[in-house]
Motif scaffolding. Structure first.
Motif, PDB file in Angstrom:
ATOM      1  N   PHE A   1     -63.061  31.660  38.833  1.00 56.18           N
ATOM      2  CA  PHE A   1     -62.087  30.378  38.490  1.00 56.18           C
ATOM      3  C   PHE A   1     -63.040  29.463  38.409  1.00 56.18           C
ATOM      4  O   PHE A   1     -62.528  28.546  39.330  1.00 56.18           O
ATOM      5  CB  PHE A   1     -60.667  30.771  38.990  1.00 56.18           C
TER       6      PHE A   1
ATOM      7  N   LYS B   1     -54.824  28.618  25.443  1.00 53.29           N
ATOM      8  CA  LYS B   1     -53.891  28.323  26.396  1.00 53.29           C
ATOM      9  C   LYS B   1     -53.217  27.001  26.114  1.00 53.29           C
ATOM     10  O   LYS B   1     -54.037  25.976  25.793  1.00 53.29           O
ATOM     11  CB  LYS B   1     -54.454  28.328  27.764  1.00 53.29           C
TER      12      LYS B   1
ATOM     13  N   CYS C   1     -51.294  32.589  31.847  1.00 52.98           N
ATOM     14  CA  CYS C   1     -51.259  31.946  33.168  1.00 52.98           C
ATOM     15  C   CYS C   1     -50.127  30.908  33.197  1.00 52.98           C
ATOM     16  O   CYS C   1     -48.902  31.515  33.180  1.00 52.98           O
ATOM     17  CB  CYS C   1     -52.593  31.379  33.669  1.00 52.98           C
ATOM     18  N   ASN C   2     -50.490  29.678  33.335  1.00 52.40           N
ATOM     19  CA  ASN C   2     -49.285  28.731  33.346  1.00 52.40           C
ATOM     20  C   ASN C   2     -48.383  28.823  32.277  1.00 52.40           C
ATOM     21  O   ASN C   2     -47.241  28.211  32.366  1.00 52.40           O
ATOM     22  CB  ASN C   2     -50.057  27.232  33.423  1.00 52.40           C
TER      23      ASN C   2
ATOM     24  N   ARG D   1     -46.805  30.931  31.277  1.00 51.69           N
ATOM     25  CA  ARG D   1     -45.560  31.934  31.724  1.00 51.69           C
ATOM     26  C   ARG D   1     -44.578  31.316  32.137  1.00 51.69           C
ATOM     27  O   ARG D   1     -43.295  31.771  32.564  1.00 51.69           O
ATOM     28  CB  ARG D   1     -46.256  33.105  32.582  1.00 51.69           C
ATOM     29  N   ARG D   2     -44.901  30.053  32.709  1.00 52.22           N
ATOM     30  CA  ARG D   2     -43.712  29.245  33.428  1.00 52.22           C
ATOM     31  C   ARG D   2     -42.980  28.265  32.527  1.00 52.22           C
ATOM     32  O   ARG D   2     -42.043  27.716  33.085  1.00 52.22           O
ATOM     33  CB  ARG D   2     -44.469  28.220  34.405  1.00 52.22           C
TER      34      ARG D   2
ATOM     35  N   THR E   1     -54.102  32.752  39.998  1.00 54.56           N
ATOM     36  CA  THR E   1     -53.129  31.759  40.577  1.00 54.56           C
ATOM     37  C   THR E   1     -53.486  31.465  42.156  1.00 54.56           C
ATOM     38  O   THR E   1     -53.291  32.627  42.699  1.00 54.56           O
ATOM     39  CB  THR E   1     -51.432  32.170  40.295  1.00 54.56           C
TER      40      THR E   1
HETATM   41  N1  ING Z   1     -53.007  28.794  37.414  1.00 55.44           N
HETATM   42  C1  ING Z   1     -51.714  28.401  38.153  1.00 55.44           C
HETATM   43  C2  ING Z   1     -50.503  29.095  37.438  1.00 55.44           C
HETATM   44  O1  ING Z   1     -49.935  28.510  36.505  1.00 55.44           O
HETATM   45  C3  ING Z   1     -50.243  26.606  39.047  1.00 55.44           C
HETATM   46  C4  ING Z   1     -51.477  27.158  38.478  1.00 55.44           C
HETATM   47  C5  ING Z   1     -49.817  27.501  40.157  1.00 55.44           C
HETATM   48  C6  ING Z   1     -49.498  25.765  38.485  1.00 55.44           C
HETATM   49  C7  ING Z   1     -48.572  27.203  40.560  1.00 55.44           C
HETATM   50  C8  ING Z   1     -48.115  25.583  38.984  1.00 55.44           C
HETATM   51  C9  ING Z   1     -47.658  26.315  40.213  1.00 55.44           C
HETATM   52  O2  ING Z   1     -50.473  30.181  37.692  1.00 55.44           O
HETATM   53  C10 ING Z   1     -53.288  28.893  36.115  1.00 55.44           C
HETATM   54  N2  ING Z   1     -54.616  29.123  35.856  1.00 55.44           N
HETATM   55  O3  ING Z   1     -52.562  28.286  35.446  1.00 55.44           O
END
Ligand code: ING
Length: 310
Positions: A52, A123, A168-169, A171-172, A194
Motif C-alpha cells: 500500500f 475509486k 475501500c473507502n 464502502r463507507r 485498511t
Molecule cells: N483505506 C481506509 C478505508 O477507508 C480509512 C482509510 C480507514 C478511512 C478508516 C477512514 C477510516 O478503509 C483506504 N485505502 O481507503
C-alpha cells in the motif's frame, strides 16, 4: 437459482520490496485453491499488485510511477489472466492505473472467464490527504497520488447477473451502494487496505475499525438487497498493520463467511443471485417507496449547511 460460487481471496501483507511477479504467484496459488473448490468467480483486494504505497510520501514522480500499471493486462499480470482463462474463472482485482494521457487512478477491473475486461471502476472516495501531515502517526496520501474516479458507479451484466465494483473507502459512503442499487445490482465486490489503527486517534484500534468495516458493508448489502464481497489486503507491511476480516455478506446483510487470519486466505461460498429478488420486490422496491422530491440535498449539497441560530 443463479448461483455464483465466489472465492474471496484475501491477501496477506505485500512488503515494499516484493515484486509483482511474487505477488501474482501468490494470487495464482489462491486461484488454484478456488478452482479446486469449484469457484467460478474470485475477488482480490484493492491495489492487489503492490504494497500500500500511499503510506509513503514521495516527491519524485518517476518514483511514484513505479507503483502504477500503464497497461492491463501486462507482463506481470499475464500469467494471472492466462490461469483464469484456463480455469474458466472470472476475477476482480485492484491496481494503480496510469492512463496513456497521464491520469492516475485507484482502479479495479472485472475480467470474465474468457479474459475480457467487462467492468472497470476508478475509486471515487479518496481518503487521507495530499501533503505530508506531521500530525499523523503514518501518512495516507491517496489524495496525492490518485485523481477521483471519473467513471461513476457502473454496473454490468455478467455471470447471469448484474455486478458492480467499488473500492475501500467507497464502502463507507451509502451513496455508492444506492447508485448501483438503483441500477439493479445483485453483487458488489470491493477490496480494501485498511490500517489497523487510526493515524489521528491512537485509541481507535482494529476491533472498532473492523466493526465499522463490517457495519457499512452489511448496511449497504441490506439497504440495496445485494450481495457484497469485501476482500482485505491484511497483515503487517513494513511495520504498518492492516486488518483482515474479509467478508461475504448476503442480501439480508448477514455475514455468511469471514476470514480468520491476516494472511493469504480463501473464503468460498455459493451465492444465489436470486436471493436478492425478495428484498428488491418488497421492502426495498425503490420505485414504490422512495420519495426523491425530498432527497435533493444529497446531490446538490457537498458539505454540511447548519441551520440558522435562533
Ligand atoms: N483505506 C481506509 C478505508 O477507508 C480509512 C482509510 C480507514 C478511512 C478508516 C477512514 C477510516 O478503509 C483506504 N485505502 O481507503
Amino acid at each position: 437459482m443463479r448461483v455464483v460460487t465466489v472465492a474471496a481471496a484475501q491477501m496477506g501483507p505485500i512488503q515494499k520490496a516484493e515484486g509483482r511477479q511474487q505477488v501474482v504467484a501468490r494470487m495464482i496459488a489462491l486461484m488454484d485453491d478456488a478452482s479446486k473448490a469449484d469457484a467460478n468467480f474470485i475477488v482480490y483486494p484493492e491495489l492487489t499488485l503492490t504494497t500500500f504505497f500511499p503510506r509513503y510520501y514521495m516527491e519524485d514522480q518517476a518514483e511514484v510511477d513505479t507503483w502504477f500499471e500503464s497497461e492491463m493486462p501486462n507482463a506481470a499480470t499475464a500469467p494471472l489472466f492466462d490461469k483464469a482463462k484456463e480455469y474458466g474463472i472470472a476475477m476482480t482485482f485492484g491496481y494503480a492505473e496510469q492512463t496513456l494521457d497521464g491520469h492516475y487512478f485507484n482502479t479495479s477491473i472485472h475480467v470474465d472467464k474468457t479474459g475480457n475486461i467487462v467492468g472497470k471502476y476508478r475509486k471515487v472516495h479518496l481518503p487521507g490527504h495530499s501533503e505530508f501531515d506531521p500530525d499523523r502517526t503514518f501518512q495516507h496520501l491517496e489524495k496525492r497520488y490518485f485523481e477521483p474516479g471519473n467513471l461513476g458507479f457502473p454496473v454490468y451484466r455478467t455471470l447471469d447477473g448484474i455486478f458492480g465494483l467499488c473500492i475501500c473507502n467507497d464502502r463507507r459512503w451509502p451513496e455508492v451502494y444506492r447508485s448501483m442499487g438503483l441500477q439493479g445490482v445483485e453483487m458488489i465486490t470491493l477490496g480494501y487496505n485498511t490500517p489497523s489503527v487510526n493515524s489521528q486517534k491512537g485509541t481507535e484500534g482494529p476491533e472498532k475499525r473492523m466493526f465499522h468495516s463490517d457495519l457499512v458493508m452489511q448496511s449497504g448489502a441490506y439497504q440495496n438487497s445485494t450481495w457484497v464481497v469485501g476482500v482485505a489486503k491484511a497483515g503487517i507491511e513494513d511495520d504498518h498493520p492492516m486488518f483482515g476480516g474479509s467478508v461475504i455478506v448476503n442480501p439480508d446483510g448477514e455475514i455468511v463467511a469471514k476470514a480468520k487470519s491476516e494472511e493469504d486466505e480463501l473464503l468460498v461460498h455459493p451465492c444465489d443471485l436470486d436471493d436478492t429478488v425478495f428484498g428488491k420486490q418488497t421492502i426495498f422496491d425503490f420505485a414504490r417507496h422512495r420519495r426523491v422530491e425530498h432527497y435533493t440535498r444529497i446531490t446538490s449539497q457537498t458539505g454540511v449547511q447548519l441551520p440558522p441560530n435562533d
